[in-house]
Design a protein around this motif. Sequence first.
Motif, PDB file in Angstrom:
ATOM      1  N   ARG A 199      97.292  14.961  83.745  1.00 58.31           N
ATOM      2  CA  ARG A 199      96.653  14.375  84.922  1.00 58.31           C
ATOM      3  C   ARG A 199      97.483  13.195  85.434  1.00 58.31           C
ATOM      4  O   ARG A 199      97.703  13.049  86.612  1.00 58.31           O
ATOM      5  CB  ARG A 199      95.222  13.926  84.593  1.00 58.31           C
ATOM      6  N   ALA A 200      97.888  12.331  84.521  1.00 60.84           N
ATOM      7  CA  ALA A 200      98.816  11.237  84.855  1.00 60.84           C
ATOM      8  C   ALA A 200      99.671  11.012  83.617  1.00 60.84           C
ATOM      9  O   ALA A 200      99.212  11.228  82.495  1.00 60.84           O
ATOM     10  CB  ALA A 200      98.056   9.971  85.227  1.00 60.84           C
ATOM     11  N   PHE A 201     100.912  10.573  83.826  1.00 57.03           N
ATOM     12  CA  PHE A 201     101.871  10.494  82.721  1.00 57.03           C
ATOM     13  C   PHE A 201     102.612   9.160  82.760  1.00 57.03           C
ATOM     14  O   PHE A 201     103.833   9.115  82.872  1.00 57.03           O
ATOM     15  CB  PHE A 201     102.844  11.669  82.843  1.00 57.03           C
ATOM     16  N   PRO A 202     101.872   8.036  82.682  1.00 52.59           N
ATOM     17  CA  PRO A 202     102.553   6.738  82.770  1.00 52.59           C
ATOM     18  C   PRO A 202     103.575   6.505  81.669  1.00 52.59           C
ATOM     19  O   PRO A 202     104.490   5.694  81.848  1.00 52.59           O
ATOM     20  CB  PRO A 202     101.402   5.729  82.692  1.00 52.59           C
ATOM     21  N   VAL A 203     103.468   7.225  80.556  1.00 57.44           N
ATOM     22  CA  VAL A 203     104.447   7.036  79.475  1.00 57.44           C
ATOM     23  C   VAL A 203     105.875   7.291  79.977  1.00 57.44           C
ATOM     24  O   VAL A 203     106.835   6.691  79.495  1.00 57.44           O
ATOM     25  CB  VAL A 203     104.104   7.936  78.258  1.00 57.44           C
ATOM     26  N   GLU A 251      90.277  10.947  70.584  1.00 52.57           N
ATOM     27  CA  GLU A 251      89.847  11.858  71.643  1.00 52.57           C
ATOM     28  C   GLU A 251      89.160  11.070  72.746  1.00 52.57           C
ATOM     29  O   GLU A 251      88.760   9.924  72.543  1.00 52.57           O
ATOM     30  CB  GLU A 251      88.906  12.940  71.085  1.00 52.57           C
ATOM     31  N   SER A 252      89.029  11.711  73.899  1.00 53.46           N
ATOM     32  CA  SER A 252      88.265  11.140  74.997  1.00 53.46           C
ATOM     33  C   SER A 252      87.475  12.267  75.643  1.00 53.46           C
ATOM     34  O   SER A 252      88.020  13.361  75.862  1.00 53.46           O
ATOM     35  CB  SER A 252      89.221  10.509  76.019  1.00 53.46           C
ATOM     36  N   LYS A 253      86.218  12.034  75.918  1.00 53.17           N
ATOM     37  CA  LYS A 253      85.308  13.044  76.479  1.00 53.17           C
ATOM     38  C   LYS A 253      85.333  14.328  75.644  1.00 53.17           C
ATOM     39  O   LYS A 253      85.182  15.440  76.162  1.00 53.17           O
ATOM     40  CB  LYS A 253      85.652  13.367  77.936  1.00 53.17           C
ATOM     41  N   GLY A 254      85.600  14.175  74.349  1.00 54.57           N
ATOM     42  CA  GLY A 254      85.588  15.333  73.454  1.00 54.57           C
ATOM     43  C   GLY A 254      86.899  16.100  73.417  1.00 54.57           C
ATOM     44  O   GLY A 254      87.037  17.040  72.638  1.00 54.57           O
ATOM     45  N   LEU A 255      87.875  15.726  74.246  1.00 44.35           N
ATOM     46  CA  LEU A 255      89.164  16.434  74.222  1.00 44.35           C
ATOM     47  C   LEU A 255      90.187  15.592  73.455  1.00 44.35           C
ATOM     48  O   LEU A 255      90.391  14.407  73.754  1.00 44.35           O
ATOM     49  CB  LEU A 255      89.663  16.715  75.643  1.00 44.35           C
ATOM     50  N   GLU A 256      90.814  16.239  72.479  1.00 43.58           N
ATOM     51  CA  GLU A 256      91.737  15.543  71.582  1.00 43.58           C
ATOM     52  C   GLU A 256      92.972  15.029  72.325  1.00 43.58           C
ATOM     53  O   GLU A 256      93.473  15.681  73.244  1.00 43.58           O
ATOM     54  CB  GLU A 256      92.163  16.492  70.446  1.00 43.58           C
ATOM     55  N   PHE A 257      93.475  13.863  71.887  1.00 41.09           N
ATOM     56  CA  PHE A 257      94.663  13.272  72.517  1.00 41.09           C
ATOM     57  C   PHE A 257      95.900  14.138  72.282  1.00 41.09           C
ATOM     58  O   PHE A 257      96.102  14.659  71.190  1.00 41.09           O
ATOM     59  CB  PHE A 257      94.951  11.891  71.925  1.00 41.09           C
ATOM     60  N   TYR A 302      94.361   8.933  79.803  1.00 43.34           N
ATOM     61  CA  TYR A 302      93.516   9.851  79.024  1.00 43.34           C
ATOM     62  C   TYR A 302      92.035   9.647  79.350  1.00 43.34           C
ATOM     63  O   TYR A 302      91.275  10.601  79.471  1.00 43.34           O
ATOM     64  CB  TYR A 302      93.677   9.604  77.520  1.00 43.34           C
ATOM     65  N   CYS A 303      91.627   8.382  79.444  1.00 43.12           N
ATOM     66  CA  CYS A 303      90.185   8.100  79.473  1.00 43.12           C
ATOM     67  C   CYS A 303      89.583   8.205  80.869  1.00 43.12           C
ATOM     68  O   CYS A 303      88.372   8.371  80.999  1.00 43.12           O
ATOM     69  CB  CYS A 303      89.909   6.736  78.850  1.00 43.12           C
ATOM     70  N   THR A 304      90.410   8.114  81.911  1.00 46.74           N
ATOM     71  CA  THR A 304      89.869   8.344  83.257  1.00 46.74           C
ATOM     72  C   THR A 304      90.095   9.789  83.690  1.00 46.74           C
ATOM     73  O   THR A 304      89.664  10.191  84.770  1.00 46.74           O
ATOM     74  CB  THR A 304      90.517   7.405  84.300  1.00 46.74           C
ATOM     75  N   SER A 305      90.760  10.570  82.844  1.00 44.80           N
ATOM     76  CA  SER A 305      90.990  11.981  83.169  1.00 44.80           C
ATOM     77  C   SER A 305      89.659  12.727  83.210  1.00 44.80           C
ATOM     78  O   SER A 305      88.775  12.484  82.394  1.00 44.80           O
ATOM     79  CB  SER A 305      91.908  12.588  82.102  1.00 44.80           C
ATOM     80  N   TYR A 341      86.166   5.247  77.992  1.00 44.31           N
ATOM     81  CA  TYR A 341      86.760   4.295  77.040  1.00 44.31           C
ATOM     82  C   TYR A 341      87.566   5.000  75.958  1.00 44.31           C
ATOM     83  O   TYR A 341      87.216   6.108  75.540  1.00 44.31           O
ATOM     84  CB  TYR A 341      85.655   3.465  76.363  1.00 44.31           C
ATOM     85  N   PRO A 342      88.615   4.322  75.471  1.00 42.26           N
ATOM     86  CA  PRO A 342      89.368   4.886  74.341  1.00 42.26           C
ATOM     87  C   PRO A 342      88.543   4.802  73.058  1.00 42.26           C
ATOM     88  O   PRO A 342      87.612   3.995  72.964  1.00 42.26           O
ATOM     89  CB  PRO A 342      90.593   3.968  74.226  1.00 42.26           C
ATOM     90  N   PRO A 343      88.913   5.597  72.057  1.00 45.34           N
ATOM     91  CA  PRO A 343      88.234   5.484  70.760  1.00 45.34           C
ATOM     92  C   PRO A 343      88.552   4.135  70.117  1.00 45.34           C
ATOM     93  O   PRO A 343      89.549   3.486  70.461  1.00 45.34           O
ATOM     94  CB  PRO A 343      88.832   6.640  69.956  1.00 45.34           C
ATOM     95  N   SER A 344      87.716   3.735  69.167  1.00 49.49           N
ATOM     96  CA  SER A 344      87.831   2.371  68.626  1.00 49.49           C
ATOM     97  C   SER A 344      89.161   2.119  67.922  1.00 49.49           C
ATOM     98  O   SER A 344      89.634   0.983  67.869  1.00 49.49           O
ATOM     99  CB  SER A 344      86.663   2.085  67.678  1.00 49.49           C
ATOM    100  N   ALA A 345      89.795   3.176  67.370  1.00 50.33           N
ATOM    101  CA  ALA A 345      91.063   2.968  66.651  1.00 50.33           C
ATOM    102  C   ALA A 345      92.121   2.348  67.557  1.00 50.33           C
ATOM    103  O   ALA A 345      92.989   1.601  67.099  1.00 50.33           O
ATOM    104  CB  ALA A 345      91.578   4.301  66.093  1.00 50.33           C
ATOM    105  N   ILE A 346      92.058   2.645  68.843  1.00 50.93           N
ATOM    106  CA  ILE A 346      93.045   2.089  69.778  1.00 50.93           C
ATOM    107  C   ILE A 346      92.940   0.558  69.803  1.00 50.93           C
ATOM    108  O   ILE A 346      93.941  -0.149  69.912  1.00 50.93           O
ATOM    109  CB  ILE A 346      92.817   2.676  71.196  1.00 50.93           C
TER     110      ILE A 346
END
Length: 474
Positions: A322-326, A290-296, A311-314, A415-420
């Motif tokens: 918000r952005a879809f670089p994938v 998750e980022s800012k409390g919202l699940e990926f 995700y993390c600058t959203s 920041y991304p969660p540590s698992a990343i």
Amino acid sequence: PSYVLILDNRVEIRDAAPVRGKPIWETDAWMKEQAGDDHLVSLAAGPAGENLVPFACLTSEAYRQAGRGGAGAVFGSKNLKAVAVRGTGSVRVPDIQSFMAMYDDIFHNHLVTDDNLWAYEEGTPTIVDLSQMTGLLPTRGFSEGVFEGVEGINSAAIQARKSRNRACATCPLACGQLTRNADGPMEGPEYETLGLGGSNCGIDDLEAITAFNRLCDNLGLDTISTGNVIGLAMLMAQEGIHDFGVHFGNVEEYLAVTESIAHLRGAGAELARGSHHIAQKYSAEHLVMESKGLEFPAYDPRGSYGMALAYCTSDRGGCHMRAFPVGKEAFGDADPFTLDGKAAMVIEGQNFNSVKWTGIFCDFWAISIKDIVNLVSSGTGHPYTEDELPTIGERIWNLGRILNVREGFSRKDDYPPSAIFDRPLPAGPAAGKNFTREEYETALSEYYRLRGWTEDGIPTPERLAALGLAGLME
Ligand code: SF4
């Protein structure tokens, strides 16, 4: 609770006590009956919203959700069950002839085209195989990126049950795939639900995922966050951290806990507080996504690095809208396994989408800046230019950041969660791939620099002045 009834220019606040705690589809039918009008359209919260579940959504027309970020809980906090509308008036367009000519051109030359055929023929489930092929399909609590049961949840599986297409009002793409199921017809599931409610929970039974989808839509739960939270709970049980009574692949537990989350019953009451909460409480921060409390959503950033930055600058955290670089990385030509150049890519997407969503264009309409400029100019009578629109997008983005800064957000929250960083995927095309903390710091600094923000992620007075937002940070 109450509901707001809007009949043309008449607005009434009405008692919704008879539908307190009721599912959304029943609420919608009740309001139609009260108004004696089958054409009444509503946006309603379910029990999850009334119970202030932070990932409660709003549902309209059965299968359309304002899904992310807890709009259902906002309704619940105001004792608002629904807003129901019936309008019979018209909208004044200053230059209707040129507007319709442009619409015609877009319709025939940019919308109903071979490139967009995927939307009609398969809809978003087509992404399941793409994500599997690129190794970023969230699987078993994001612990893996490829799912051995993919054939149970992919587009071919949906097509085998498809009865017909279904469209939003007047849309020629009709991307909705109406399917036959034991519990009756249902639109979908869409890709995100197949990913988070399917592979992420170790479920390859399409009938079960459809039942999950139906429960979420009707109880008012966002399928992305709900599937992410349940997947995390299942992973925590597998890792011996805590057992919430849900285990990968167990359909009965999975459907029961979905209801429990909406009604705050048993383990559901705790899961209803979201991934961030349960990870903190049970020391499972090394597993959470998750980022800012919202699940990926269902694009694992370890298979498409730009998604981490997106995700993390959203403004609202883990959001793919918000952005879809994938789309350019794992599903396109750009290298998915580097952060180089991704700051600019993410900013371009965020600015463009800020304009696109403000104009209420569907995500699947591949509309250009030029077409938006032409439509909005002739639709409003205000002459916009192609140069102006990205700046308008940037202004919208900065306004969001200003609000977040006011609430205490800064670089530390991007920041991304540590698992990343610490838990590379074990198999598939993205196996062993992850970027370092240093590489992410560099990309984040580049992002702030290009945005004209400080190293701490705060918009500078100069940048805000250039955007016509001077004084809003004081
Ligand atoms: S408006 Fe968008 S979501 Fe609705 S049917 Fe058309 S393409 Fe699908």
